[in-house]
Enzyme design. Structure first.
Site, short mmCIF file in Angstrom:
data_model
loop_
_atom_site.label_atom_id
_atom_site.label_comp_id
_atom_site.label_asym_id
_atom_site.label_seq_id
_atom_site.Cartn_x
_atom_site.Cartn_y
_atom_site.Cartn_z
N HIS A 201 64.16 68.12 50.42
CA HIS A 201 64.37 67.29 49.39
C HIS A 201 65.77 66.55 49.31
CE1 HIS A 201 63.11 70.68 46.50
NE2 HIS A 201 61.62 69.95 47.30
N ASP A 297 60.25 75.60 44.49
CA ASP A 297 59.29 74.80 44.84
C ASP A 297 58.81 74.48 46.13
OD1 ASP A 297 58.21 72.17 45.25
OD2 ASP A 297 59.40 71.48 46.32
#
Length: 361
Positions: A201, A297
């Site tokens: 990320h 995630d």
């Protein structure tokens, strides 16, 4: 409820005021002090004992990186960097994460007031994550020689694996704390390792510096993923910031697919997108690795990978900065092994060396 105490360190009076306003609007945190240089910040930290500090990079009297290095040696604590989105800002931010900063916010270069207000949700979320993070320093590693004879950056690398099927692929997902965790994996891979695909990320503008830094440390070649490029053994491909990255096939080859798209699990790039494509395209030839990060995630997609035949490694809680993503992967039943960070690459290499799909030469 005990509030998170934050000290803001920035040479701009406007930024200090804006950050203090953003922080003080939250019910669970308070700005207990604001310093315009690291020397004043040092006294505030001693007197106010904050839970988190936000730290600018370019400041008078002492550079933000110098201050961070001293802070993490003498009084390790959660730090969120406030970084200007420039090429140099990205390079310095990568160095800050290496020194121990938990995360960073990309500060807009123009429209500062409106820009920071738009980033307010992101800023306070990162402060909350930092307040709950485990602060640790990875032991220094030994320098090694790269294949071209130059000095590599980090570890005593494992011996070559020997030829294995080019169908094999290593898939890595990470978030908060992941830049250093990924480094610890990649620097332990030999030049003949299988291809590696990575989603960390990260916003646009920072992954180029991240890939360049890793490439200087590793025996494998590390680069940003480029749409349509072939995924080769001995190479690692990092999702460009702000874009999704998945795997597809073109004939006998794996190729990179880099694309825009809606946020997935509030992220772009999303680990879910990469791991789902690995389950579909790579199947039993995949090795999944879930590293430190907040949230969930990629956890469900990692279970899909396992159901498709992959073998998955998940970082253990003790070695994580934030245990969210690994915890969710474990709870989903996606993990084959839960290991300390420094044990993951050796375990992977041992499994690759014992693979029944090896080419005998």
């Amino acid at each position: 409820m005990k509030k998170i105490k934050v000290v803001v360190v920035d040479d701009s009076a406007l930024v200090r005021s804006l950050l203090a306003e953003i922080i003080n609007k939250q019910s669970d945190m308070t700005c207990v002090g604001a310093a315009n240089d690291p020397l004043i910040a040092r006294e505030m930290i001693r007197d106010l004992n904050p839970d988190v500090i936000t730290l600018d990079i370019e400041m008078p009297k002492m550079d933000g990186l110098d201050f961070l290095g001293r802070l993490m040696r003498l009084r390790p604590m959660p730090v969120v960097m406030i970084s200007t989105l420039t090429e140099r800002g990205a390079e310095v931010t990568m160095r800050a994460l290496e020194l121990g900063a938990i995360d960073f916010v990309a500060k807009p270069r123009i429209g500062l007031t409106d820009g920071l207000k738009e980033l307010s949700a992101n800023i306070v979320e990162k402060i909350r994550i930092a307040a709950a993070a485990q602060i640790k320093r990875t032991p220094p590693t030994q320098a090694v020689a790269r294949p071209d004879g130059s000095s590599g950056g980090s570890v005593a690398l494992n011996a070559p694996i020997g030829r294995i099927s080019t169908e094999k692929l290593v898939c890595i997902g990470a978030s908060t704390g992941g830049t250093e965790a990924i480094k610890e994996i990649l620097t332990r891979l030999p030049a003949d390792a299988p291809g590696v695909v990575i989603t960390q990320h990260m916003p646009p503008g920072f992954t180029t510096s991240f890939a360049t830094r890793l490439n200087s440390l590793c025996q494998i070649t590390v680069q940003e993923a480029v749409h349509g490029s072939r995924i080769l053994p001995g190479h690692a491909y990092i999702a460009p910031g702000g874009k999704h990255f998945r795997i597809d096939r073109s004939g006998a080859n794996y190729v990179c697919v880099v694309e825009e798209g809606e946020l997935v699990n509030r992220h772009r790039p999303s680990v879910e997108v990469l791991f789902k494509s690995a389950a579909k395209v790579v199947g039993k030839n995949a090795y999944g690795i879930m590293l430190t990060g907040m949230g969930g995630d990629g956890a469900k997609a990692m279970k899909e990978m396992k159901d498709a035949g992959s073998y998955n490694y998940v970082q253990d809680e003790a070695s994580c900065i934030v245990f969210g993503m690994p915890r969710e992967a474990i709870l989903c039943g996606a993990a084959d092994e839960v290991l300390p960070l420094l044990d993951i690459a050796p375990a992977l290499l041992q499994r690759l060396k014992g693979s029944s799909d090896r080419y005998r030469v």
